[in-house]
Design a protein around this motif. Structure first.
Motif, PDB file in Angstrom:
ATOM      1  N   LEU A  52       0.829  -1.202   0.000  1.00  0.00           N
ATOM      2  CA  LEU A  52       0.000   0.000   0.000  1.00  0.00           C
ATOM      3  C   LEU A  52       0.869   1.261   0.000  1.00  0.00           C
ATOM      4  O   LEU A  52       0.592   2.226  -0.728  1.00  0.00           O
ATOM      5  N   VAL A  53       1.931   1.252   0.799  1.00  0.00           N
ATOM      6  CA  VAL A  53       2.829   2.405   0.863  1.00  0.00           C
ATOM      7  C   VAL A  53       3.538   2.609  -0.480  1.00  0.00           C
ATOM      8  O   VAL A  53       3.674   3.738  -0.962  1.00  0.00           O
ATOM      9  N   VAL A  54       3.987   1.512  -1.082  1.00  0.00           N
ATOM     10  CA  VAL A  54       4.658   1.615  -2.383  1.00  0.00           C
ATOM     11  C   VAL A  54       3.706   2.153  -3.438  1.00  0.00           C
ATOM     12  O   VAL A  54       4.061   3.047  -4.220  1.00  0.00           O
ATOM     13  N   ALA A  55       2.485   1.630  -3.475  1.00  0.00           N
ATOM     14  CA  ALA A  55       1.502   2.109  -4.454  1.00  0.00           C
ATOM     15  C   ALA A  55       1.231   3.593  -4.263  1.00  0.00           C
ATOM     16  O   ALA A  55       1.123   4.358  -5.230  1.00  0.00           O
ATOM     17  N   LEU A  56       1.132   4.030  -3.013  1.00  0.00           N
ATOM     18  CA  LEU A  56       0.880   5.437  -2.725  1.00  0.00           C
ATOM     19  C   LEU A  56       2.063   6.304  -3.130  1.00  0.00           C
ATOM     20  O   LEU A  56       1.900   7.378  -3.731  1.00  0.00           O
ATOM     21  N   ALA A  57       3.294   5.847  -2.833  1.00  0.00           N
ATOM     22  CA  ALA A  57       4.497   6.619  -3.173  1.00  0.00           C
ATOM     23  C   ALA A  57       4.663   6.748  -4.682  1.00  0.00           C
ATOM     24  O   ALA A  57       4.999   7.824  -5.200  1.00  0.00           O
ATOM     25  N   VAL A  58       4.446   5.648  -5.393  1.00  0.00           N
ATOM     26  CA  VAL A  58       4.555   5.683  -6.852  1.00  0.00           C
ATOM     27  C   VAL A  58       3.537   6.649  -7.433  1.00  0.00           C
ATOM     28  O   VAL A  58       3.841   7.440  -8.336  1.00  0.00           O
ATOM     29  N   ASN A  59       2.318   6.622  -6.915  1.00  0.00           N
ATOM     30  CA  ASN A  59       1.278   7.503  -7.420  1.00  0.00           C
ATOM     31  C   ASN A  59       1.566   8.959  -7.092  1.00  0.00           C
ATOM     32  O   ASN A  59       1.293   9.849  -7.899  1.00  0.00           O
ATOM     33  N   PHE A  60       2.136   9.227  -5.924  1.00  0.00           N
ATOM     34  CA  PHE A  60       2.497  10.594  -5.550  1.00  0.00           C
ATOM     35  C   PHE A  60       3.468  11.187  -6.568  1.00  0.00           C
ATOM     36  O   PHE A  60       3.291  12.309  -7.047  1.00  0.00           O
ATOM     37  N   ALA A  61       4.493  10.415  -6.913  1.00  0.00           N
ATOM     38  CA  ALA A  61       5.465  10.876  -7.909  1.00  0.00           C
ATOM     39  C   ALA A  61       4.822  10.993  -9.286  1.00  0.00           C
ATOM     40  O   ALA A  61       5.142  11.895 -10.065  1.00  0.00           O
TER      41      ALA A  61
END
Length: 421
Positions: free
Chosen positions: A107-116
């Motif tokens: 979930l954190v990775v998906a959120l970080a990728v989407n933020f960028a």
């Protein structure tokens, strides 16, 4: 002649970077949800959470992203976003090898990728008109959509094969490498800055001006609401496709990738014929009628079982994905040519904030709905929701136009700022 070669070189570097990144992203579109399903045993609701996390940043920072990017060098923003996405994706196999991989990590990775990705998109779409002449934007946008379709065709198939051969988690290395390659190519492009306008304006007032321009525009506003309907359904599909194929149709991982790749076939075909459709029928008419075709395709996706179910999924996915492309191309091109230059990044970010902000909503609704009525019925209901898109367009000035560019607001020009309206 030298100027023509310089422009062409810049575009092809831009295109190559996007293509390389797109292949890796398409691999991850298979590998990440299959990691959740097969490695962590995620439920339908947890899959909805994962899909929502991959788009949540459009709600969190999507609106101010355009104003933020306007004050920064466009190329540098894209490069840093690529590097951030590479680091986030690379963390999954590293944590997995340490034996500590959890759903929270995904979930954190998906959120970080989407933020960028949010910042990358605002800079990337603003950058394109600076390297492509106005008269070439429709053809270049069609090419980019066609390339995206090709990556959607080859990427999921490659992802499915990689998952089958080396496992879901190691397959994510491909995506990390693709972002690194994209950053290297983008670094070779000339730097660009957007026109600054009034530099004393606060971020809040800049965001508000972009919001007013989009939501009060008689053409951009209904086209944005149309996109919201389509993307809500895309959110439903993102949450449930992998789960539906694995649990309802007993599909092996390698075939999951192939079936998901059918989206790329439809997108590729429709991207190739979009310029002809626009010339033959007009961009406004193409936009109005494609929603009906998409609803038919979405309704076919969850039909049947066994091999019949696989065929229906592939055919419906192909038709639905293909129907979305012409509308995406013509509305994106219209925003690029009809927006004042100093507002462009804010216009693009505002539209993406609104239209992509509904994707995590669709994913969460899908996860909850699938727990109650099952994934198959949830997908069928979402097909009916698509009919709202044509209704919105038919109730707007778009129904009277042949081309979106034909619109002229009484008493004002399209290019006037919101304050002048």
């Amino acid at each position: 002649m030298e100027e023509v070669r310089r422009v062409a070189r810049s575009f092809w570097l831009y295109w190559s970077a996007g293509t390389l990144s797109g292949v890796g992203t398409a691999v991850t579109a298979v590998a990440l949800p299959l990691t959740a399903v097969t490695v962590l045993g995620a439920s339908a609701f947890e899959m909805g959470l994962l899909a929502a996390a991959g788009y949540l940043s459009w709600i969190l920072i999507g609106l101010p992203a355009g104003a933020i990017v306007q004050r920064l060098p466009l190329r540098r923003v894209q490069v840093l976003a690529d590097l951030a996405r590479a680091a986030a994706v690379l963390s999954v196999p590293l944590v997995w090898w340490a034996g500590d991989l959890t759903l929270v990590q995904l979930l954190v990775v998906a959120l970080a990728v989407n933020f960028a990705e949010v910042l990358f998109f605002a800079a990337n779409t603003t950058f394109l008109p600076s390297v492509v002449p106005k008269e070439q934007l429709t053809s270049r946008n069609s090419l980019i959509s066609g390339t995206h379709a090709a990556t959607q065709l080859g990427g999921p198939s490659l992802g499915g094969v990689l998952v089958q051969v080396i496992g879901a988690v190691p397959a994510l290395f491909v995506d990390a490498l693709s972002y690194l390659g994209s950053a290297i190519l983008l670094q070779r492009l000339p730097e660009r800055r957007q026109p600054q306008g009034d530099t004393s304006e606060s971020i809040a007032s800049m965001v508000a001006e972009g919001w007013r321009f989009v939501t009060r525009h008689p053409v951009m506003a209904p086209a944005t609401w149309w996109a919201c309907v389509v993307n809500f359904v895309c959110g439903v599909q993102l949450a449930l496709f992998a789960y539906y194929l694995v649990h309802e149709l007993d599909t092996p991982p390698g075939l999951v990738g192939i079936l998901l790749a059918s989206e790329g076939i439809g997108s590729l075909v429709f991207a190739a014929i979009t310029p002809w459709l626009v010339r033959r029928f007009g961009s406004a008419r193409v936009l109005m009628f494609e929603g009906l075709l998409g609803a038919v395709g979405a309704a076919v996706i969850p039909l049947g079982s066994g091999w019949v179910g696989w065929v229906c999924f592939a055919a419906g996915n192909l038709l639905f994905a293909g129907s979305v492309v012409p509308g995406s191309v013509v509305t994106r091109t219209y925003r690029q040519v009809a927006s004042p230059p100093e507002l462009l990044s804010r216009v693009m970010a505002t539209v993406r904030f609104v239209s992509w902000g509904v994707i995590p909503v669709g994913s969460l609704v899908a996860g909850l709905s699938a727990e109650l009525i099952g994934p198959r019925l949830t997908l069928l209901v979402s097909a009916a929701v698509l009919l709202l898109g044509p209704v919105v367009l038919w109730g707007s000035p778009i129904r009277t136009l042949r081309n979106l560019e034909d619109f002229e607001e009484p008493g004002a020009k399209v290019g006037l700022s919101a304050a002048d309206r």
